[in-house]
Scaffold this motif. Structure first.
Motif, mmCIF file in Angstrom:
data_model
loop_
_atom_site.group_PDB
_atom_site.id
_atom_site.type_symbol
_atom_site.label_atom_id
_atom_site.label_comp_id
_atom_site.label_asym_id
_atom_site.label_seq_id
_atom_site.Cartn_x
_atom_site.Cartn_y
_atom_site.Cartn_z
ATOM 1 N N ARG A 170 -23.261 -6.562 115.161
ATOM 2 C CA ARG A 170 -23.442 -7.604 114.164
ATOM 3 C C ARG A 170 -24.919 -7.765 113.812
ATOM 4 O O ARG A 170 -25.780 -7.764 114.693
ATOM 5 N N GLU A 196 -26.739 -10.661 112.479
ATOM 6 C CA GLU A 196 -26.520 -12.085 112.201
ATOM 7 C C GLU A 196 -27.388 -12.568 111.038
ATOM 8 O O GLU A 196 -27.011 -13.515 110.339
ATOM 9 N N SER A 197 -28.525 -11.922 110.799
ATOM 10 C CA SER A 197 -29.390 -12.365 109.710
ATOM 11 C C SER A 197 -28.747 -12.154 108.343
ATOM 12 O O SER A 197 -28.999 -12.910 107.404
ATOM 13 N N ASP A 226 -25.257 -11.560 108.259
ATOM 14 C CA ASP A 226 -23.838 -11.834 108.494
ATOM 15 C C ASP A 226 -22.991 -10.609 108.147
ATOM 16 O O ASP A 226 -22.019 -10.679 107.401
ATOM 17 N N GLU A 227 -23.376 -9.467 108.730
ATOM 18 C CA GLU A 227 -22.703 -8.206 108.435
ATOM 19 C C GLU A 227 -22.352 -7.446 109.719
ATOM 20 O O GLU A 227 -23.039 -7.565 110.735
ATOM 21 N N ASP A 275 -19.918 -6.616 104.855
ATOM 22 C CA ASP A 275 -19.322 -7.908 105.177
ATOM 23 C C ASP A 275 -17.882 -7.917 104.658
ATOM 24 O O ASP A 275 -17.346 -6.873 104.280
#
Length: 275
Positions: free
Chosen positions: A155, A157-158, A160-161, A179
Motif C-alpha cells: 500500500r 498510503e500517501s 491511497d493506492e 486504486d
C-alpha cells in the motif's frame, strides 16, 4: 465498453488455442490470462509509426484477431475485458501509475483489470510490456509466487493506492500502482491518446515488443533483444530487417514485409537500448 459477439469470442479462443471458454472461476481466469499472454504479443508498432491505436471493437477485432497483430495495454486489456465479460466474469478496469524504474509514480498510463470472484478480488493483466505476473494475483498482502517470479501487493498510503511489486535480484521493485476508482470509456480513450502521442511517453519514440516463444519470454527495446528462458538470459542486438522479421515470426506477430521495412527505417532514429 467493448463487448464480444459470439463470432468475436470464437476468433479470440482460436487465437488463444483454447477449445472452449473457461469457467468464471479462479482457475478459469488463470487459464484465460495465461493463454492470452502466450498467444498475443505486446507491441506498440502503431504509436512508433505515428498512429494512435483505434480502440473501437471493430478495429480491435480486426487487428488482434483477424490480422493476428498484437497491441499495447489499452488494446490488449480492452480485448481481454471483452473476453472476461463473455466468459461470465465480473470485472472493472483500473488505470495505473507506472512506477518501474522511476524515482516517483508516473502518470496513469497503464490499463489493467480487477476481477471479482467468490473468494475475493484478483488483479488480472494481459497488457504490461514489462515483467508483470503471468497469473492473476489476489488483492491481498503477502508474497505470491507464480510461474515467472514472486510478486506482492503493498500500500502507498500517501496516494491511497495498491502497489504491484516484483522481487528482483536487488529486492522488491515497484511495477505500477492503482486504486479502486471507476474508469470510464472516455478516460481510457484519453489515456490511450496521451500514451501514443505525449513527448514524455515511451511509446512514440521507441519500439517495444514482448511475448512468448514456447517457454522463452522475448523482449525487444528498439533493437536490443532479451531472451529469458529455461537456459537462462541471453541478450543480443538486431542487425537487419530480416532479424526483425524472424522475431515477429517467433512471436506469431503478423506485421508483413512493408510494415517491417517501415519499422526498420524508423528504428534508425531510435537509440539501441534504454537509458
Amino acid at each position: 465498453m467493448f463487448t464480444f459477439t459470439p463470432n468475436d469470442l470464437a476468433l479470440y479462443l482460436d487465437r488463444l488455442g483454447l477449445p472452449e471458454a473457461p469457467p468464471a472461476t479462479a482457475d478459469g481466469l488463470a487459464t484465460l490470462q495465461h493463454a492470452h499472454l502466450g498467444a498475443i504479443p505486446f507491441e506498440n508498432i502503431d504509436p512508433f509509426l505515428g498512429r494512435v491505436p483505434d480502440l473501437s471493437p471493430e478495429a480491435l477485432t480486426k487487428k488482434l484477431l483477424q490480422d493476428r497483430r498484437g497491441g499495447y495495454c489499452y488494446e490488449q486489456n480492452s480485448l481481454f475485458g471483452a473476453a472476461l465479460a463473455a466468459c461470465g466474469f465480473t470485472a472493472r478496469r483500473a488505470l495505473c501509475r507506472v512506477r518501474q524504474r522511476r524515482p516517483f509514480p508516473g502518470a496513469r498510463s497503464h490499463l489493467a483489470w480487477l476481477v471479482m470472484l467468490d473468494d475475493g478480488t484478483r488483479l488480472a493483466d494481459t497488457g504490461f510490456g514489462g515483467p508483470a505476473p503471468r497469473a492473476p494475483l489476489r488483492l491481498a498482502a503477502g508474497e505470491q509466487r507464480v510461474a515467472n517470479g514472486s510478486y506482492r501487493l503493498t500500500r502507498d498510503e500517501s496516494l491511497d493506492e495498491h502497489v504491484l511489486e516484483r522481487r528482483g535480484p536487488d529486492g522488491w521493485e515497484p511495477l505500477y500502482s492503482f486504486d479502486g476508482a471507476h474508469v470510464t470509456d472516455e478516460e481510457v480513450a484519453a489515456a490511450n491518446h496521451v500514451a501514443a502521442t505525449w513527448e514524455n511517453s515511451v511509446f512514440p519514440g521507441n519500439l517495444l515488443i514482448a511475448g512468448m516463444d514456447g517457454a522463452t519470454r522475448l523482449g525487444l527495446f528498439n533493437r536490443a533483444l532479451t531472451e529469458d528462458g529455461p537456459d537462462g538470459l541471453r541478450k543480443s542486438v538486431l542487425a537487419s530487417p530480416d532479424d526483425l522479421s524472424a522475431l515477429f515470426a517467433r512471436l506469431g506477430l503478423n506485421a508483413g514485409p512493408d510494415m517491417t521495412a517501415r519499422i526498420w527505417a524508423r528504428l534508425a532514429e531510435a537509440p539501441v537500448a534504454g537509458g
